[in-house]
Design an enzyme around this catalytic site. Structure first.
Site: not given
Ligand code: HEM
Ligand SMILES: *[C@@H]1O[C@H](CO)[C@@H](O)[C@H](O)[C@H]1NC(C)=O
Ligand SMILES: *[C@@H]1O[C@H](CO)[C@@H](O)[C@H](O)[C@H]1NC(C)=O
Length: 319
Positions: A66, A73, A75, A61, A93, A193, A163, A238, A71
């Protein structure tokens, strides 16, 4: 024309000042200057995941957050100081992204095996993301490197470009389109996810207000995530949160996506997005292959190369 000319530029700069410096990312950027760089990152990622499986998700994530802010980078890694506002306290974040200690550990280790400050923090994030995915049973694509680190960060851009889980399909797609990423990229990268956790804060509205959610699933989640308070209580994204599998997509078919944004990718309306979710749920090999390709594409978002930016000595601070 473009590719040969870039390679030629790499060569000239290489012979002139010894340090590699390319206009585009390449797989072998560190092969001459520090052949141990990538294996060292891999080892530390594996150790970190052994200590805590969630760390793989957190590192993946970090690279995403980043890349989506001006980009890839580095940041996202810059700390706030009294005279510098970084991205760590942006809404997507704050109290959420993690893994900074592991990045510091990797940076110290590559500095040691490379006898100096050679590997950028932005590259560390890209390689650590790839290694996290591979360690948790996902694809091991050929990661491209040669990024340099920014001297800037933008909390506003983090708020605007990353997003949000509350957004609907069209808004999610437009955030990806703004980065040069497609509908296919949106769906396959959301498959990230398949690992990791989310906080109650991120899925509360969904479990109390959404209608396209399995009622048993929503009922269970309400026992974990109260209508007020408990923002930081976590839940797996999941059912197999440490396996890079296709269960994430299968759950969407059952309206058991944890985030509102997850379920937006499958609404049962026969859309192209629905079709992709269905396809990946049945095709782990296709998911892995396409995920790797899309990660390389995401990793190519506006990198700093050549003499732009810097190689940070400390990933948390500008030099
Ligand atoms: C499509 C738009 C996306 C949205 C709206 C989104 C949103 C979120 C949110 C809200 C969380 C939980 C954060 C929290 O509650 O603290 C999360 C976790 C996560 N996201 Fe996304 N995400 C998106 C796309 C992605 C993409 C593209 C990736 C990587 C390729 C990704 C990888 C992850 C991972 C691995 C976690 C779990 C992190 C952890 O357990 O520390 N997400 N995301
Ligand atoms: C980040 O979270 C902390 C703790 O919940 C909060 O006090 C702070 O105001 C938040 N920062 C921003 C910029 O929203
Ligand atoms: C659900 O929707 C209502 C009415 O729009 C709103 O007041 C509430 O804050 C939303 N979220 C939750 C968790 O109930």
């Amino acid at each position: 024309m473009a590719a040969p000319r870039s390679l030629f530029m790499c060569f000239v700069v290489l012979t002139a000042i010894v340090l590699p410096s390319c206009a585009q990312l390449v797989p072998d950027f560190y092969d001459q200057v520090c052949p141990q760089a990538l294996p060292t990152i891999r080892t530390i990622v594996e150790q970190a995941i052994e200590r805590e499986p969630r760390m793989g998700a957190s590192l993946l994530r970090l690279h995403f957050h980043d890349c989506f802010v001006n980009g890839c980078d580095g940041s996202v890694l810059l700390d706030d100081t009294p005279d510098f506002i970084g991205e760590k306290t942006a809404n997507p974040n704050n109290n959420s992204i993690r893994g900074f200690e592991v990045v510091d550990e990797i940076k110290a280790a590559v500095d040691s095996v490379c006898y100096g400050n050679v590997v950028s923090c932005a590259d560390i994030l890209a390689v650590a993301a790839r290694d996290s995915v591979a360690t948790l049973g996902g694809p091991s694509y050929q990661v491209l490197v040669g990024r340099r680190d920014s001297r800037t960060a933008s909390r506003d851009d983090a708020n605007n470009n990353i997003p949000a889980p509350f957004q609907d399909f069209q808004d999610l797609l437009s955030k990806f389109n703004q980065q040069g990423l497609s509908l296919e990229d949106l769906v396959v990268l959301s498959g990230g996810h398949t690992i990791g956790l989310a906080r109650c804060f991120s899925f509360r509205d969904r479990i109390y207000n959404d209608t396209n959610i399995d009622s048993g699933f929503a009922g269970y989640l309400r026992t974990i995530c109260p209508q007020s308070g408990g923002d930081d209580v976590t839940q797996p994204l999941d059912d197999t949160t440490a396996d890079f599998d296709t269960v994430y997509f299968s759950k969407l078919l059952q309206t058991k996506g944890l985030l509102h944004s997850d379920q937006q990718l499958f609404k049962g309306d026969g859309s192209a997005s629905d079709g992709l979710v269905r396809y990946y749920s049945n095709n782990p090999q296709a998911f892995w292959a396409d995920f790797g390709v899309a990660m390389i594409k995401m990793g190519n978002i506006k990198p700093l190369t050549g003499t732009d930016g810097e190689i940070r000595m400390n990933c948390r601070k500008r030099n």
